[in-house]
Write a protein that holds these residues in place. Structure first.
Motif, mmCIF file in Angstrom:
data_model
loop_
_atom_site.group_PDB
_atom_site.id
_atom_site.type_symbol
_atom_site.label_atom_id
_atom_site.label_comp_id
_atom_site.label_asym_id
_atom_site.label_seq_id
_atom_site.Cartn_x
_atom_site.Cartn_y
_atom_site.Cartn_z
ATOM 1 N N ALA A 187 0.800 -1.230 0.000
ATOM 2 C CA ALA A 187 0.000 0.000 0.000
ATOM 3 C C ALA A 187 0.829 1.275 0.000
ATOM 4 C CB ALA A 187 -0.924 0.003 1.221
ATOM 5 N N GLY A 188 2.102 1.195 0.330
ATOM 6 C CA GLY A 188 2.914 2.405 0.413
ATOM 7 C C GLY A 188 2.721 3.091 1.753
ATOM 8 N N CYS A 189 3.202 4.310 1.822
ATOM 9 C CA CYS A 189 3.127 5.073 3.061
ATOM 10 C C CYS A 189 1.831 5.880 3.058
ATOM 11 C CB CYS A 189 4.346 5.991 3.173
ATOM 12 S SG CYS A 189 4.445 6.838 4.740
ATOM 13 N N GLY A 190 0.921 5.535 3.959
ATOM 14 C CA GLY A 190 -0.361 6.225 3.995
ATOM 15 C C GLY A 190 -1.172 5.782 5.192
ATOM 16 N N ALA A 191 -2.477 5.962 5.080
ATOM 17 C CA ALA A 191 -3.382 5.656 6.187
ATOM 18 C C ALA A 191 -3.370 4.168 6.533
ATOM 19 C CB ALA A 191 -4.796 6.102 5.846
ATOM 20 N N ASP A 192 -3.311 3.314 5.516
ATOM 21 C CA ASP A 192 -3.309 1.877 5.791
ATOM 22 C C ASP A 192 -2.086 1.454 6.596
ATOM 23 O OD1 ASP A 192 -5.728 1.056 4.560
ATOM 24 O OD2 ASP A 192 -4.792 1.307 2.603
ATOM 25 N N LEU A 193 -0.937 2.047 6.294
ATOM 26 C CA LEU A 193 0.278 1.729 7.050
ATOM 27 C C LEU A 193 0.150 2.200 8.496
ATOM 28 C CD1 LEU A 193 3.168 0.644 7.139
ATOM 29 C CD2 LEU A 193 3.940 2.908 6.418
ATOM 30 N N LEU A 194 -0.354 3.397 8.699
ATOM 31 C CA LEU A 194 -0.536 3.921 10.057
ATOM 32 C C LEU A 194 -1.508 3.053 10.853
ATOM 33 C CD1 LEU A 194 0.060 6.160 12.112
ATOM 34 C CD2 LEU A 194 -1.896 7.389 11.163
ATOM 35 N N ILE A 195 -2.599 2.663 10.228
ATOM 36 C CA ILE A 195 -3.574 1.795 10.898
ATOM 37 C C ILE A 195 -2.928 0.473 11.269
ATOM 38 C CG2 ILE A 195 -5.688 0.447 10.516
ATOM 39 C CD1 ILE A 195 -6.684 2.865 8.831
ATOM 40 N N ASN A 196 -2.130 -0.094 10.349
ATOM 41 C CA ASN A 196 -1.509 -1.376 10.628
ATOM 42 C C ASN A 196 -0.478 -1.281 11.741
ATOM 43 O OD1 ASN A 196 0.660 -3.651 9.962
ATOM 44 N ND2 ASN A 196 -1.404 -4.294 9.348
ATOM 45 N N ILE A 197 0.283 -0.197 11.774
ATOM 46 C CA ILE A 197 1.252 -0.016 12.864
ATOM 47 C C ILE A 197 0.527 0.050 14.202
ATOM 48 C CG2 ILE A 197 2.891 1.616 13.880
ATOM 49 C CD1 ILE A 197 3.792 2.245 10.981
ATOM 50 N N HIS A 248 -5.195 -7.424 9.495
ATOM 51 C CA HIS A 248 -5.300 -6.252 8.624
ATOM 52 C C HIS A 248 -4.343 -6.360 7.444
ATOM 53 C CE1 HIS A 248 -4.373 -1.997 7.532
ATOM 54 N NE2 HIS A 248 -5.691 -1.970 7.496
ATOM 55 N N ALA A 249 -3.122 -6.782 7.687
ATOM 56 C CA ALA A 249 -2.123 -6.883 6.618
ATOM 57 C C ALA A 249 -2.536 -7.914 5.573
ATOM 58 C CB ALA A 249 -0.761 -7.239 7.201
ATOM 59 N N PHE A 250 -2.979 -9.069 6.013
ATOM 60 C CA PHE A 250 -3.372 -10.100 5.056
ATOM 61 C C PHE A 250 -4.645 -9.721 4.315
ATOM 62 C CE2 PHE A 250 -0.555 -13.007 7.538
ATOM 63 C CZ PHE A 250 0.309 -13.275 6.488
ATOM 64 N N TYR A 251 -5.542 -8.964 4.949
ATOM 65 C CA TYR A 251 -6.737 -8.475 4.255
ATOM 66 C C TYR A 251 -6.334 -7.524 3.133
ATOM 67 C CZ TYR A 251 -10.997 -5.840 3.334
ATOM 68 O OH TYR A 251 -12.050 -5.228 2.722
#
Length: 94
Positions: free
Chosen positions: A23-33, A46-49
């Motif tokens: 997904a790159g650096c964005g909202a999805d990365l922040l949510i996953n962290i 979340h990552a596998f989804y």
């Protein structure tokens, strides 16, 4: 195929790195962290989804099928489009 297996292995070890690759650096990365810090299992889910949606949309685009509906909980245009373009997919005329 080998890239997908490598991505799964990375995601098993550190879920945010797998999300960053897809997904790159964005909202999805922040949510996953945040999910990974709250518990290791929610970060994996979340990552596998995200990876499932990414590879599913990519396969659909290869077959010429395009999904108009957005996947819930996915904020990255790259994941939504399966890595095709910048999130702009021309819908087929019916």
């Amino acid at each position: 195929m080998i890239a997908a297996i490598f991505l799964i292995l990375i995601t098993l070890l550190v879920p945010p790195i797998g999300v960053y690759i897809v997904a790159g650096c964005g909202a999805d990365l922040l949510i996953n962290i945040c999910l990974t810090l709250l518990g290791y299992i929610p970060g994996h889910i979340h990552a596998f989804y995200l990876e499932y949606v990414y590879f599913d949309r990519r396969e659909q685009a290869r077959e010429g099928r395009f999904t108009a509906a957005r996947a819930p909980g996915v904020y990255s245009e790259r994941v939504q489009s399966g890595g095709n373009g910048y999130g702009t997919i021309v819908q087929p005329v019916q």
